[in-house]
Design a protein around this motif. Structure first.
Motif: not given
Lengths: 83, 257
Positions: B195-223
């Motif tokens: 469910n990441t449609k509204v996040l598309k231009d806000f954080v980095e998503l992978d090709k399937d639409g998942y929010v890209v982050a490692g086990e530290d749960c940090k996205t491409s955007r600080s905060g």
């Protein structure tokens, strides 16, 4: 005003609706709420063309005025029933 | 505009666990939920892999966790998030819903996944026939009637087995086959999408639409942090969603220092 609450014991989302419907009944004693177990009242479920549960049907003077399928919080149920 | 330390998007296992941890750390927290608290697991009647409970229903478990978060001071509003953006000026964020706008210093995304919808072609083929994404929810409404299951994965097989005990005939087709004429309902099991449609231009998503982050749960955007099934990860389980909630909350508290 009456609300028909179509549910079944084996339906997870229906379990989720149970406390919401209880809260609704307490807050709006003037609205008649009838729980309909679709396994026991197959005919009623068929009459209202229930194809997916939980399904809440709002009746006014015995006529359907609103319906919603799926789980919802109290405020949305109140909106549905227009109370 | 109401202001919180943290806004959490989604009130499933990941979001509510994060809310518990953030509230216990003394931060103000608002959880926004578009439908109903509980998330995907409320569809499950018998959970047998949640440590500490031999067997528990998704509804009972999630209602307990919801009340726990609430008692600790987390607020929950049932509003659908339509946009998240940076708040020019104060370094925080603005979360817009279908009803309100909220300001916050940090965000945790815990939006989960939803069933992949039937293709337009198949939906047109189904016409006015009911389409269900949950055989255990709706199967009994088609007692003794012919139905069809769309999908080729494990879930589809599981749904077929369940429906075979109830329906007169269970057709099985793949995602691009025509819907059989006699099927009175269409059960769809063709996987899940984030469910990441509204996040598309806000954080980095992978090709399937998942929010890209490692086990530290940090996205491409600080905060901005992410927890649960909408994150890129290998195991999407109830306990790993809870684990993500704790990690994301810890990271948020650290960020707010």
């Amino acid at each position: 005003m009456e609300v028909l609450d179509f549910y079944a014991d084996w339906c997870g989302p229906c379990q989720m609706m149970k406390p919401v419907v209880e809260e609704f009944k307490e807050a709006h004693p003037e609205v008649k709420v009838r729980a309909v177990n679709i396994d026991e009242e197959e005919e009623l479920a068929a009459e209202y063309r229930v194809s997916s549960i939980p399904c809440l049907v709002v009746l006014k003077d015995g006529k359907e005025v609103n319906r919603s399928v799926g789980v919802m919080p109290l405020k949305k149920l109140e909106k549905l029933a227009e109370v | 505009m109401k202001k919180y330390d943290v806004v959490i998007v989604g009130a499933g296992m990941a979001g509510l666990t994060a809310a518990i941890y953030v509230a216990r750390a003394g931060k103000s927290v608002l959880v926004l939920e578009g439908t109903m608290h509980g998330g995907q697991i409320i569809n499950t009647i018998k959970i047998q892999n949640w440590p500490g409970d031999f067997e528990v229903s998704g509804a009972d478990l999630m209602n307990k966790i919801y009340h726990q978060a609430n008692n600790l001071g987390a607020e929950v509003e049932y509003e659908e998030v339509v946009k998240i953006s940076e708040n020019r000026g104060d370094g925080g964020f603005v979360v817009e819903t279908n009803e309100n706008e909220y300001a916050c210093r940090a965000v945790i995304l815990a939006t989960g996944t939803e069933p992949r919808r039937l293709s337009e072609k198949q939906a047109a083929d189904a016409g006015s026939r009911p389409i269900s994404y949950c055989a255990t929810c709706d199967g009994a409404l088609y007692k003794g009637k012919p139905v069809v299951v769309v999908g080729s994965g494990n879930t589809a097989k599981h749904e077929m087995k369940y429906l075979e005990g109830i329906c007169s005939k269970v057709h099985h087709i793949h995602h691009d086959d025509p819907i059989p004429a006699d099927a009175e309902a269409v059960f769809v099991a063709i996987g899940r999408v984030p469910n990441t449609k509204v996040l598309k231009d806000f954080v980095e998503l992978d090709k399937d639409g998942y929010v890209v982050a490692g086990e530290d749960c940090k996205t491409s955007r600080s905060g901005v942090f992410v927890a649960g099934d909408c994150r890129t990860k290998s195991a999407r389980q109830l306990v790993t969603a809870a684990g993500d909630g704790a990690i994301a909350a810890g990271a948020v508290v650290e960020y707010l220092k």
